[in-house]
Design a protein around this motif. Structure first.
Motif, PDB file in Angstrom:
ATOM      1  N   ARG A   1       0.828  -1.208   0.000  1.00 23.34           N
ATOM      2  CA  ARG A   1       0.000   0.000   0.000  1.00 23.34           C
ATOM      3  C   ARG A   1       0.861   1.256   0.000  1.00 23.34           C
ATOM      4  O   ARG A   1       0.567   2.223  -0.714  1.00 23.34           O
ATOM      5  N   ASN A   2       1.903   1.265   0.807  1.00 26.33           N
ATOM      6  CA  ASN A   2       2.769   2.446   0.873  1.00 26.33           C
ATOM      7  C   ASN A   2       3.415   2.731  -0.479  1.00 26.33           C
ATOM      8  O   ASN A   2       3.524   3.886  -0.897  1.00 26.33           O
ATOM      9  N   LEU A   3       3.848   1.682  -1.162  1.00 28.19           N
ATOM     10  CA  LEU A   3       4.440   1.870  -2.488  1.00 28.19           C
ATOM     11  C   LEU A   3       3.396   2.395  -3.470  1.00 28.19           C
ATOM     12  O   LEU A   3       3.681   3.284  -4.283  1.00 28.19           O
ATOM     13  N   ALA A   4       2.186   1.859  -3.382  1.00 25.46           N
ATOM     14  CA  ALA A   4       1.119   2.326  -4.270  1.00 25.46           C
ATOM     15  C   ALA A   4       0.808   3.800  -4.030  1.00 25.46           C
ATOM     16  O   ALA A   4       0.605   4.565  -4.985  1.00 25.46           O
ATOM     17  N   ILE A   5       0.786   4.219  -2.776  1.00 23.12           N
ATOM     18  CA  ILE A   5       0.556   5.640  -2.462  1.00 23.12           C
ATOM     19  C   ILE A   5       1.671   6.493  -3.064  1.00 23.12           C
ATOM     20  O   ILE A   5       1.423   7.553  -3.637  1.00 23.12           O
ATOM     21  N   GLU A   6       2.900   6.024  -2.910  1.00 24.34           N
ATOM     22  CA  GLU A   6       4.049   6.766  -3.443  1.00 24.34           C
ATOM     23  C   GLU A   6       3.955   6.940  -4.960  1.00 24.34           C
ATOM     24  O   GLU A   6       4.305   7.994  -5.498  1.00 24.34           O
ATOM     25  N   LYS A   7       3.471   5.914  -5.649  1.00 26.39           N
ATOM     26  CA  LYS A   7       3.400   5.955  -7.112  1.00 26.39           C
ATOM     27  C   LYS A   7       2.152   6.651  -7.635  1.00 26.39           C
ATOM     28  O   LYS A   7       2.088   7.011  -8.814  1.00 26.39           O
ATOM     29  N   SER A   8       1.157   6.842  -6.785  1.00 22.43           N
ATOM     30  CA  SER A   8      -0.103   7.427  -7.220  1.00 22.43           C
ATOM     31  C   SER A   8      -0.034   8.952  -7.194  1.00 22.43           C
ATOM     32  O   SER A   8       0.913   9.542  -6.678  1.00 22.43           O
ATOM     33  N   SER A   9      -1.083   9.587  -7.713  1.00 21.16           N
ATOM     34  CA  SER A   9      -1.048  11.048  -7.816  1.00 21.16           C
ATOM     35  C   SER A   9      -2.347  11.728  -7.402  1.00 21.16           C
ATOM     36  O   SER A   9      -2.438  12.951  -7.437  1.00 21.16           O
ATOM     37  N   GLY A  10      -3.370  10.959  -6.986  1.00 21.47           N
ATOM     38  CA  GLY A  10      -4.666  11.546  -6.692  1.00 21.47           C
ATOM     39  C   GLY A  10      -4.690  12.375  -5.423  1.00 21.47           C
ATOM     40  O   GLY A  10      -3.907  12.157  -4.489  1.00 21.47           O
ATOM     41  N   GLU A  11      -5.629  13.321  -5.366  1.00 23.93           N
ATOM     42  CA  GLU A  11      -5.830  14.126  -4.158  1.00 23.93           C
ATOM     43  C   GLU A  11      -6.331  13.256  -3.010  1.00 23.93           C
ATOM     44  O   GLU A  11      -5.993  13.473  -1.846  1.00 23.93           O
ATOM     45  N   TYR A  12      -7.156  12.272  -3.355  1.00 25.73           N
ATOM     46  CA  TYR A  12      -7.684  11.324  -2.376  1.00 25.73           C
ATOM     47  C   TYR A  12      -7.168   9.926  -2.708  1.00 25.73           C
ATOM     48  O   TYR A  12      -7.030   9.560  -3.881  1.00 25.73           O
ATOM     49  N   ILE A  13      -6.932   9.135  -1.651  1.00 24.04           N
ATOM     50  CA  ILE A  13      -6.498   7.754  -1.796  1.00 24.04           C
ATOM     51  C   ILE A  13      -7.576   6.856  -1.203  1.00 24.04           C
ATOM     52  O   ILE A  13      -8.000   7.052  -0.056  1.00 24.04           O
ATOM     53  N   LEU A  14      -8.028   5.879  -1.973  1.00 23.76           N
ATOM     54  CA  LEU A  14      -8.919   4.857  -1.447  1.00 23.76           C
ATOM     55  C   LEU A  14      -8.262   3.507  -1.665  1.00 23.76           C
ATOM     56  O   LEU A  14      -7.763   3.223  -2.751  1.00 23.76           O
TER      57      LEU A  14
END
Length: 266
Positions: A64-77
């Motif tokens: 999950r942490n890696l996915a957050i790092e690679k993502s760009s959205g204002e909100y994370i679900l």
């Protein structure tokens, strides 16, 4: 917004999960899947749906942490790969977050699947709706992760609870929606349930160190939820009895797993 899904050998439910994300009424969605080197068709399915697909481990929190790092959205679900979003979940959650200026939004879950023990779990989740110390927020604004860090890497099974407790501790405004996530747990067996609780129990000492008092608070919250829904439980006596038996077994296997972790740490 970004939706993140960690995976490992979950081909049974993954396509339904990812299709439900792509079928949302909210269309501006970035889908990130981090697969822990699956040996079935999980990786193939992930690549066919995801905007970003990565293979990495070693555990769900790190994924999950890696996915957050690679993502760009204002909100994370984030959801697990055995969950299915009903069509308006993302739109309703984002709208609620913006209307209330919330950092996080609670989204209720409904367990689906065949069999007696799965029905017991379904009844249990019905009792927990609206209980802040049991449910976990699923939508969180990105800036919280930037300021407070991601999921605790050495906690498996309580990582959502740890995040919830950090949100509460910081006074982050939170809200909730009534739109459900469906959790396809398949045909639950007592053997599988207890094996998972034993595994999760091995993270309980780390969770207790990170969030002192949280385990006891959640225990009392569970009792409050059951008492508040006594009429619901009374309407399903056989499943309510099964739920009590299942929860007692889970508590025992959590304790056994925690004891093993404590021994290993010494």
């Amino acid at each position: 917004m970004s939706v993140i899904v960690p995976t490992k050998n979950i081909e049974r439910t993954l396509e339904s999960c990812l299709r439900s994300i792509r079928a949302q009424s909210l269309t501006d969605i970035e889908l990130v899947v981090v697969d822990n080197f699956s040996t079935d068709r999980t990786w193939e399915i992930a690549q066919s749906f995801a905007d970003i697909a990565i293979q990495a481990g070693p555990e769900r929190s790190a994924q999950r942490n890696l996915a957050i790092e690679k993502s760009s959205g204002e909100y994370i679900l984030w959801i697990d790969a055995d969950m299915v979003l009903t069509p308006r979940v993302l739109q309703d959650a984002v709208d609620r977050a913006r209307e209330t200026d919330s950092i996080a939004v609670f989204i209720p879950e409904e367990t689906v699947g065949p069999g007696f023990w799965t029905a017991c779990r379904t009844l249990e989740r019905r009792c927990y709706v609206g209980e802040e110390l049991i449910e976990a927020p699923r939508l969180v604004r990105r800036d919280f992760f930037r300021d407070q860090g991601g999921f605790v890497a050495d906690v498996a099974g309580q990582e959502d609870a740890d995040l919830r407790m950090r949100l509460i501790a910081t006074g982050a405004p939170m809200s909730r929606v009534g739109t459900y996530i469906l959790h396809d747990e398949g045909r639950l067996t007592i053997r599988d349930v207890m094996r998972k609780r034993y595994y999760y129990g091995q993270s309980l000492p780390a969770y207790n160190r990170a969030q002192p008092g949280a385990i006891q608070a959640q225990g009392w919250a569970t009792l409050r939820a059951m008492a508040r829904n006594i009429e619901v439980l009374a309407g399903h006596p056989a499943h309510a009895a099964g739920l009590v038996a299942m929860r007692a077994g889970e508590a025992a296997f959590y304790a056994i797993g925690a004891a093993k972790a404590a021994r290993d740490r010494r």
